[in-house]
Design an enzyme around this catalytic site. Structure first.
Site, PDB file in Angstrom:
ATOM      1  N   ASP A  54       0.846  -1.200   0.000  1.00  0.00           N
ATOM      2  CA  ASP A  54       0.000   0.000   0.000  1.00  0.00           C
ATOM      3  C   ASP A  54       0.881   1.249   0.000  1.00  0.00           C
ATOM      4  OD1 ASP A  54      -2.380   1.808   0.769  1.00  0.00           O
ATOM      5  OD2 ASP A  54      -3.273  -0.178   0.751  1.00  0.00           O
ATOM      6  N   HIS A 105      -3.713   5.919   3.537  1.00  0.00           N
ATOM      7  CA  HIS A 105      -4.452   4.732   3.108  1.00  0.00           C
ATOM      8  C   HIS A 105      -3.832   3.457   3.659  1.00  0.00           C
ATOM      9  CE1 HIS A 105      -6.023   1.707   0.166  1.00  0.00           C
ATOM     10  NE2 HIS A 105      -7.097   2.472   0.227  1.00  0.00           N
ATOM     11  N   SER A 158     -11.283  -1.338  -0.320  1.00  0.00           N
ATOM     12  CA  SER A 158      -9.940  -1.227   0.265  1.00  0.00           C
ATOM     13  C   SER A 158      -9.912  -1.743   1.695  1.00  0.00           C
ATOM     14  CB  SER A 158      -9.472   0.234   0.254  1.00  0.00           C
ATOM     15  OG  SER A 158      -9.102   0.644  -1.033  1.00  0.00           O
TER      16      SER A 158
END
Length: 375
Positions: free
Chosen positions: A116, A158, A309
């Site tokens: 990520d 994220h 996600s």
């Protein structure tokens, strides 16, 4: 104490002897918590055996110590009722994850990698998840070049959010597998950033070298540059890694669209598909992905987020619980067996004629463990 398996060894139940019934096998690279040592059948002059938290025995000669011998048994996880409700998101509550922790463990010894935007290594809820940032984190550039360990600062947030869904320690919220050994690969700077095939392939090669068991990927690309995604999935399958990836929003995306990848969609608390979930035949299972409690980088307060996600690390966490519970025994640890079991045990639902599967963690773990029960 914690030990690492350095060569394949039988896991036996009942007594620490070579003639005891075999529960299954432990494979090289698996980390395990053991609660005590005892004398048993000598092998090559070594009669020291270890007992794990499930009461099973393994010969110490097939292990190396990761810390010193503890004088007392490891404390059991607290009962489900002891977890503060505000630290248990609706996904963990509705899918009975705390009850699974009591019965099957919390992912201890299972190596899980997140690909990520990096991670906030200083976040209080994530500090205990990475054993050694110098060896268990890495940044990889677009050309597949290694940019170095420690260089995984998450300036986007994220990656930190996804890591929390998987492994948060419970100071503010809990992840699905809070005792897993987290590894982090920074493969993009921002959410939606381009991830090249070569970078993905290099990431998987790094995971193979580190003995990773589960890979969580909350991104996707429309094109398989230099066929790196396909080559990476093949390498992961060969190494026995389960690769979990988010589906695309409007069109199938790599790597989720590849058949050997576990493709994940998202549902809300009413088990309805979220708008971000692609209705496609490549979708394997759906998991909580709406109003999810998320950690923020820079130690900001919790926020709620939506999307596949966050459903993806939820599924990866459940697979980590499954891997711990079965101790990599028989064929049930193979990626294809996990993928098949996820689909087979899932709860089926439908909308507008489209049928989808919702992960059923308890049914999955029971399914994978049943062959190991003594006759």
């Amino acid at each position: 104490m914690r030990v690492r398996i350095i060569r394949r060894v039988n896991l036996r139940y009942g007594k620490p002897q070579t003639d005891a019934p075999i529960r299954g096998e432990l494979y090289k690279g698996f980390d395990l918590d053991v609660v005590r040592q005892t004398a048993g059948t000598p092998i090559n002059g070594n009669d020291v055996w270890y007992q794990d938290r499930n009461g099973d025995y393994l010969w110490s000669g097939a292990t190396t110590r990761l810390d010193s011998i503890a004088s007392a048994a490891l404390p059991p996880p607290p009962p489900a009722a002891a977890y503060a409700p505000n630290k248990i998101g609706w996904g963990l509550r509705d899918f009975n994850i705390p009850d699974l922790w009591e019965q099957y463990g919390r992912g201890g010894g299972v190596n899980v990698a997140i690909l990520d935007t990096g991670i906030d290594l200083n976040h209080p809820d994530l500090r205990g998840t990475i054993r050694d940032p110098a060896t268990d984190t890495i940044a990889i550039g677009p050309a597949g070049n290694i940019e170095g360990a420690w260089d995984v600062l998450d300036t986007d947030g994220h990656g930190t959010a996804c890591a929390g869904v998987l492994a948060a320690q419970g100071l503010t919220t809990y992840g699905v597998a809070p005792q897993c050994n987290l590894h982090v690969i920074k493969i993009a700077e921002t959410t939606g950033g381009i991830v090249s095939g070569p970078a993905f392939l290099k990431s998987i090669e790094w995971c193979v070298d580190k003995g990773i068991h589960v890979v969580s990927i909350s991104f996707g690309q429309r094109h398989d540059t230099q066929r790196g995604f396909k080559a990476g999935l093949e390498a992961a399958t060969e190494a026995g890694m389960a690769v979990v990836a988010a589906t695309g929003r409007r069109a199938p995306m790599f790597p989720a669209m590849l058949s050997s990848c576990i493709a994940v969609g998202a549902i809300d608390s009413e088990s309805r598909l979220t708008p971000s979930t692609l209705r496609d035949t490549s979708l394997d299972v759906c998991a909580p992905g709406s109003s999810i409690q998320l950690l923020q980088h820079l130690n900001k307060p919790l926020r709620l987020g939506n999307g596949t996600s966050y459903a993806t690390p939820f599924v990866a966490g459940v697979i980590a619980l499954a891997y711990q519970s079965i101790h990599f025994t028989g064929l049930t640890h193979s990626p294809s067996a996990i993928q098949e079991a996820l689909r087979r045990t899932a709860t089926r639902s439908a909308v507008d004629g489209y049928e989808y599967r919702i992960i059923n963690p308890l049914a999955l773990l029971r399914d994978l463990n049943e062959p190991l029960l003594p006759a």
